[in-house]
Design a protein around this motif. Structure first.
Motif, PDB file in Angstrom:
ATOM      1  N   UNK A  27      28.246 -21.684 -24.122  1.00 41.94           N
ATOM      2  CA  UNK A  27      28.612 -22.589 -25.213  1.00 41.94           C
ATOM      3  C   UNK A  27      27.404 -23.082 -25.980  1.00 41.94           C
ATOM      4  N   UNK A  28      26.215 -22.773 -25.473  1.00 41.74           N
ATOM      5  CA  UNK A  28      24.962 -23.126 -26.136  1.00 41.74           C
ATOM      6  C   UNK A  28      24.337 -21.836 -26.656  1.00 41.74           C
ATOM      7  N   UNK A  29      24.266 -21.621 -27.974  1.00 43.88           N
ATOM      8  CA  UNK A  29      23.745 -20.376 -28.522  1.00 43.88           C
ATOM      9  C   UNK A  29      22.335 -20.020 -28.046  1.00 43.88           C
ATOM     10  N   UNK A  30      21.486 -21.023 -27.894  1.00 43.20           N
ATOM     11  CA  UNK A  30      20.119 -20.749 -27.462  1.00 43.20           C
ATOM     12  C   UNK A  30      20.097 -20.265 -26.017  1.00 43.20           C
ATOM     13  N   UNK A  31      20.865 -20.894 -25.141  1.00 45.52           N
ATOM     14  CA  UNK A  31      20.938 -20.450 -23.755  1.00 45.52           C
ATOM     15  C   UNK A  31      21.574 -19.066 -23.665  1.00 45.52           C
ATOM     16  N   UNK A  32      22.594 -18.821 -24.479  1.00 44.37           N
ATOM     17  CA  UNK A  32      23.244 -17.511 -24.472  1.00 44.37           C
ATOM     18  C   UNK A  32      22.273 -16.412 -24.883  1.00 44.37           C
ATOM     19  N   UNK A  33      21.392 -16.721 -25.851  1.00 47.13           N
ATOM     20  CA  UNK A  33      20.396 -15.743 -26.284  1.00 47.13           C
ATOM     21  C   UNK A  33      19.424 -15.426 -25.154  1.00 47.13           C
ATOM     22  N   UNK A  34      19.010 -16.455 -24.418  1.00 47.24           N
ATOM     23  CA  UNK A  34      18.106 -16.252 -23.285  1.00 47.24           C
ATOM     24  C   UNK A  34      18.774 -15.392 -22.214  1.00 47.24           C
ATOM     25  N   UNK A  35      20.034 -15.715 -21.893  1.00 48.73           N
ATOM     26  CA  UNK A  35      20.749 -14.962 -20.863  1.00 48.73           C
ATOM     27  C   UNK A  35      20.971 -13.508 -21.276  1.00 48.73           C
ATOM     28  N   UNK A  36      21.235 -13.295 -22.568  1.00 44.37           N
ATOM     29  CA  UNK A  36      21.430 -11.929 -23.055  1.00 44.37           C
ATOM     30  C   UNK A  36      20.159 -11.110 -22.887  1.00 44.37           C
ATOM     31  N   UNK A  37      19.010 -11.689 -23.225  1.00 49.27           N
ATOM     32  CA  UNK A  37      17.752 -10.958 -23.096  1.00 49.27           C
ATOM     33  C   UNK A  37      17.332 -10.824 -21.635  1.00 49.27           C
ATOM     34  N   UNK A  38      17.700 -11.776 -20.807  1.00 52.23           N
ATOM     35  CA  UNK A  38      17.469 -11.651 -19.356  1.00 52.23           C
ATOM     36  C   UNK A  38      18.240 -10.447 -18.808  1.00 52.23           C
ATOM     37  N   UNK A  94      25.094  -9.990 -10.896  1.00 57.21           N
ATOM     38  CA  UNK A  94      24.175 -11.098 -11.158  1.00 57.21           C
ATOM     39  C   UNK A  94      25.001 -12.338 -11.476  1.00 57.21           C
ATOM     40  N   UNK A  95      24.760 -13.410 -10.761  1.00 58.70           N
ATOM     41  CA  UNK A  95      25.618 -14.586 -10.850  1.00 58.70           C
ATOM     42  C   UNK A  95      24.809 -15.870 -10.653  1.00 58.70           C
ATOM     43  N   UNK A  96      25.497 -17.018 -10.811  1.00 60.10           N
ATOM     44  CA  UNK A  96      24.823 -18.316 -10.733  1.00 60.10           C
ATOM     45  C   UNK A  96      23.596 -18.347 -11.641  1.00 60.10           C
ATOM     46  N   UNK A  97      23.758 -17.839 -12.828  1.00 60.39           N
ATOM     47  CA  UNK A  97      22.656 -17.757 -13.792  1.00 60.39           C
ATOM     48  C   UNK A  97      22.529 -19.086 -14.538  1.00 60.39           C
ATOM     49  N   UNK A  98      21.381 -19.735 -14.380  1.00 63.08           N
ATOM     50  CA  UNK A  98      21.160 -21.048 -14.971  1.00 63.08           C
ATOM     51  C   UNK A  98      19.925 -21.027 -15.861  1.00 63.08           C
ATOM     52  N   UNK A  99      20.030 -21.665 -17.011  1.00 57.68           N
ATOM     53  CA  UNK A  99      18.931 -21.704 -17.976  1.00 57.68           C
ATOM     54  C   UNK A  99      18.476 -23.140 -18.191  1.00 57.68           C
ATOM     55  N   UNK A 100      17.184 -23.332 -18.264  1.00 58.28           N
ATOM     56  CA  UNK A 100      16.624 -24.614 -18.682  1.00 58.28           C
ATOM     57  C   UNK A 100      15.395 -24.317 -19.527  1.00 58.28           C
ATOM     58  N   UNK A 101      14.933 -25.320 -20.239  1.00 60.58           N
ATOM     59  CA  UNK A 101      13.791 -25.134 -21.128  1.00 60.58           C
ATOM     60  C   UNK A 101      12.662 -26.083 -20.748  1.00 60.58           C
TER      61      UNK A 101
END
Length: 214
Positions: free
Chosen positions: A75-86, A139-146
């Protein structure tokens, strides 16, 4: 032997870094089990990234290989971008193994610095031994922080219980269903390039991590 064990050996060379705001550091050996995995699965696509207009290298995985990524849409575009590139970075490593090269365009596109070195070491080990793998790596429990410096931190688990490893020298097939070492915890740091691509620059991992056990 599991892919996670091989990844741990290679990625440990990337060094230990503090995951500010995420809990834990280095290999992420926190005493708290990660909770709340997103049950939905999504395959990452370049369009999910903020750098959708950037020309991205092609990634092709063998038909026997399937990487499944959970929790792609936060739901956060910036986090989604990070997860996509991960996720694309993980796929780029398996693409390089399939090609038998450590200098593929995709590997360099999604990794940099120590993150690129660790990926190249990992690929080189597989290619040198002629090893292959198949099945499903989840791949699961994927968490993003900045971080305060603008870098992103992604902590996630992998489940290789439905994957198999084929020894290139002996042809022996190894499986690890139900084994604790089939589950690996990863801590990664990503930095956004001028083109808007989140490149992995540091990786540490812990095979058999308690936080990732079912």
């Amino acid at each position: 032997m599991t892919r996670g064990m091989m990844r741990t050996g290679a990625f440990a060379t990337a060094g230990i870094f503090l995951l500010a705001g995420c809990g834990g550091g280095g290999g992420g050996d926190s005493s708290d089990k990660i909770k709340g995995a997103d049950a939905a699965t999504h395959s990452p696509s370049p369009s999910a990234s903020a750098s959708a207009g950037v020309q991205r290298p092609k990634i092709t995985l063998p038909s026997r290989v399937k990487n499944v990524f959970e929790g792609q849409h936060t739901g956060d575009p910036k986090k989604d971008a990070v997860l996509a590139d991960n996720a694309l970075r993980i796929n780029s490593i398996d693409d390089a193994i399939a090609r038998g090269k450590t200098d593929t365009p995709a590997l360099d596109f999604y990794s940099s610095g120590a993150g690129l070195v660790s990926a190249q070491v990992f690929v080189k080990e597989w290619v040198a031994n002629g090893d292959t793998w198949g099945g499903v790596d989840r791949y699961y429990n994927r968490r993003v922080s900045f971080r305060a410096d603008g870098a992103a931190v992604v902590i996630y688990c992998s489940d290789e219980s439905k994957a198999y490893f084929t020894d290139g020298k002996t042809g022996k097939v190894e499986r690890s269903p139900g084994k604790s070492d089939a589950y690996t915890l990863y801590n990664t740091r990503l930095v956004e390039s001028p083109q808007g691509v989140w490149r992995t620059v540091d990786v540490t991992s812990k095979g058999g991590a308690s936080q990732c056990q079912p």
